[in-house]
Design a protein around this motif. Structure first.
Motif, short mmCIF file in Angstrom:
data_model
loop_
_atom_site.label_atom_id
_atom_site.label_comp_id
_atom_site.label_asym_id
_atom_site.label_seq_id
_atom_site.Cartn_x
_atom_site.Cartn_y
_atom_site.Cartn_z
N GLY A 151 -40.53 52.58 35.42
CA GLY A 151 -40.96 51.24 35.77
C GLY A 151 -39.80 50.39 36.25
N THR A 152 -40.09 49.20 36.67
CA THR A 152 -39.06 48.34 37.24
C THR A 152 -38.41 47.44 36.20
OG1 THR A 152 -40.74 46.72 37.81
CG2 THR A 152 -40.18 48.34 39.48
N GLY A 153 -38.88 47.51 34.97
CA GLY A 153 -38.27 46.69 33.93
C GLY A 153 -38.75 45.27 33.97
N VAL B 141 -48.64 43.68 32.79
CA VAL B 141 -47.96 44.43 31.73
C VAL B 141 -46.66 44.97 32.29
CG1 VAL B 141 -48.08 46.37 30.13
CG2 VAL B 141 -50.17 45.13 30.73
N GLU B 142 -45.58 44.78 31.54
CA GLU B 142 -44.30 45.37 31.92
C GLU B 142 -43.57 45.80 30.65
OE1 GLU B 142 -41.70 42.37 33.70
OE2 GLU B 142 -43.17 40.85 33.17
N ALA B 143 -42.96 46.96 30.71
CA ALA B 143 -42.26 47.49 29.55
C ALA B 143 -40.99 48.20 30.00
CB ALA B 143 -43.15 48.47 28.79
N GLU B 144 -40.00 48.17 29.14
CA GLU B 144 -38.73 48.82 29.43
C GLU B 144 -38.23 49.53 28.18
OE1 GLU B 144 -35.73 50.12 31.81
OE2 GLU B 144 -37.23 48.67 32.49
N GLY B 145 -38.13 50.84 28.26
CA GLY B 145 -37.51 51.63 27.18
C GLY B 145 -38.25 51.60 25.86
N LEU B 146 -39.58 51.50 25.88
CA LEU B 146 -40.34 51.44 24.63
C LEU B 146 -40.20 52.73 23.83
CD1 LEU B 146 -43.77 49.72 25.36
CD2 LEU B 146 -41.77 48.76 24.20
N GLY B 147 -39.97 52.56 22.53
CA GLY B 147 -39.94 53.70 21.62
C GLY B 147 -40.63 53.34 20.32
N ARG B 148 -41.39 54.26 19.80
CA ARG B 148 -42.08 54.05 18.52
C ARG B 148 -42.02 55.34 17.73
NH1 ARG B 148 -44.51 50.71 14.46
NH2 ARG B 148 -45.66 52.22 13.19
N ARG B 149 -41.62 55.23 16.48
CA ARG B 149 -41.43 56.40 15.63
C ARG B 149 -42.32 56.34 14.41
NH1 ARG B 149 -35.38 57.17 13.80
NH2 ARG B 149 -35.91 55.29 12.60
N TYR B 150 -42.91 57.49 14.05
CA TYR B 150 -43.63 57.65 12.79
C TYR B 150 -42.83 58.64 11.95
CZ TYR B 150 -47.59 55.53 15.26
OH TYR B 150 -48.39 54.68 15.98
N ALA C 66 -41.34 44.69 25.86
CA ALA C 66 -42.58 44.67 26.65
C ALA C 66 -43.09 43.25 26.74
CB ALA C 66 -43.64 45.58 26.04
N ARG C 67 -43.72 42.94 27.87
CA ARG C 67 -44.37 41.67 28.08
C ARG C 67 -45.78 41.93 28.58
NH1 ARG C 67 -41.22 37.13 28.59
NH2 ARG C 67 -42.46 36.27 30.28
N VAL C 68 -46.73 41.21 28.00
CA VAL C 68 -48.13 41.31 28.40
C VAL C 68 -48.61 39.91 28.71
CG1 VAL C 68 -50.45 41.99 27.71
CG2 VAL C 68 -48.49 43.36 26.99
#
Length: 246
Positions: A8-10, A20-29, A76-78
């Motif tokens: 994405g363009t960040g 919706v724009e997101a940059e480098g999203l990470g989610r861990r369980y 992220a921005r929504v």
């Protein structure tokens, strides 16, 4: 699946027209990363298919963007609001149709919607709620207990609750699950109406043919990474390998 990654363009300004724009999203369980370095940009008014195998991170991504859970990394921005620091503002503008819909079983569909309307600060008069139930094909069951409804009817009620929110951005997680063929066509029509009204819709689904017909763009996740993006009509055939749930 061997696909060409696209990023994405960040972060961009409000004038770019991104819903919706997101940059480098990470989610861990625990030790497992459900999302890894996901970056994307979705224009206002677009309908986007989110595809991927079971466990690829589709539900996690939608829940992060809807502020149901928090990302461990990235931004992220929504609807122009930060999902981490402006959660209340994001929630005013989005709606999430999740896998599992929670209804008050002893109450009727109309009563369920009336409660939702009161929480949302929306009009909850009987004519308006009946019209909404009619939109999803439940007008004739408006005053029956939810406990008497089939799984498909409950899914329709969950869709009505989402529509009640008049959201600018809608996240639909496997919305075709539990629906019968008439329900499929009804959902197609509703998505078309949302598009016509200017809403942005992100649909997580394994039904690639439906996604190709309904959506403008497609995103494919694999093991938590965004591995492909492009026109929905060109989404790879193996993008949904693995079954009907994520």
């Amino acid at each position: 699946m061997h696909l060409t990654p696209r990023r994405g363009t960040g972060r961009t300004s409000a004038v770019t027209g991104l819903a919706v724009e997101a940059e480098g999203l990470g989610r861990r369980y625990g030790r497992r990363w459900a999302l890894r370095d996901v970056s994307l940009a979705i224009p206002v008014g677009s309908v986007v298919m989110l595809a991927g195998r079971n466990g690829s991170g589709k539900s996690t991504l939608l829940r992060v963007l809807a502020t149901a859970i928090r990302a461990d990394l990235g931004t992220a921005r929504v609807a122009l609001h930060d999902v981490r620091t402006e959660r209340r503002e994001v929630r005013k503008r989005v709606a999430l149709l999740a896998h599992h819909s929670h209804h008050y079983e002893a109450l009727t569909p109309r009563e369920n919607l009336a409660i939702a309307a009161s929480f949302l600060g929306r009009e909850g008069d009987r004519p308006r709620l009946l019209a909404l139930l009619g939109r999803v094909g439940l007008a004739d069951r408006a005053d029956d207990p939810v406990s008497t409804l089939s799984a498909g009817m409950r899914k329709r009620l969950a869709l009505a609750r989402v529509l009640l929110q008049d959201a600018a951005v809608l996240f639909l997680d496997e919305p075709y699950g539990e629906l019968d063929p008439p329900g499929f066509h009804l959902l197609d029509r509703v998505i078309g109406e949302l598009r016509a009204g200017g809403a942005t819709v992100i649909v997580a689904t394994h039904l690639l043919e439906r996604g190709r017909a309904l959506c403008d763009r497609a995103l494919v996740l694999e093991e938590g990474r965004l591995v492909w993006s492009g026109p929905a009509a060109e989404v790879p055939e193996d993008a949904a390998a693995g079954g009907p749930t994520s």
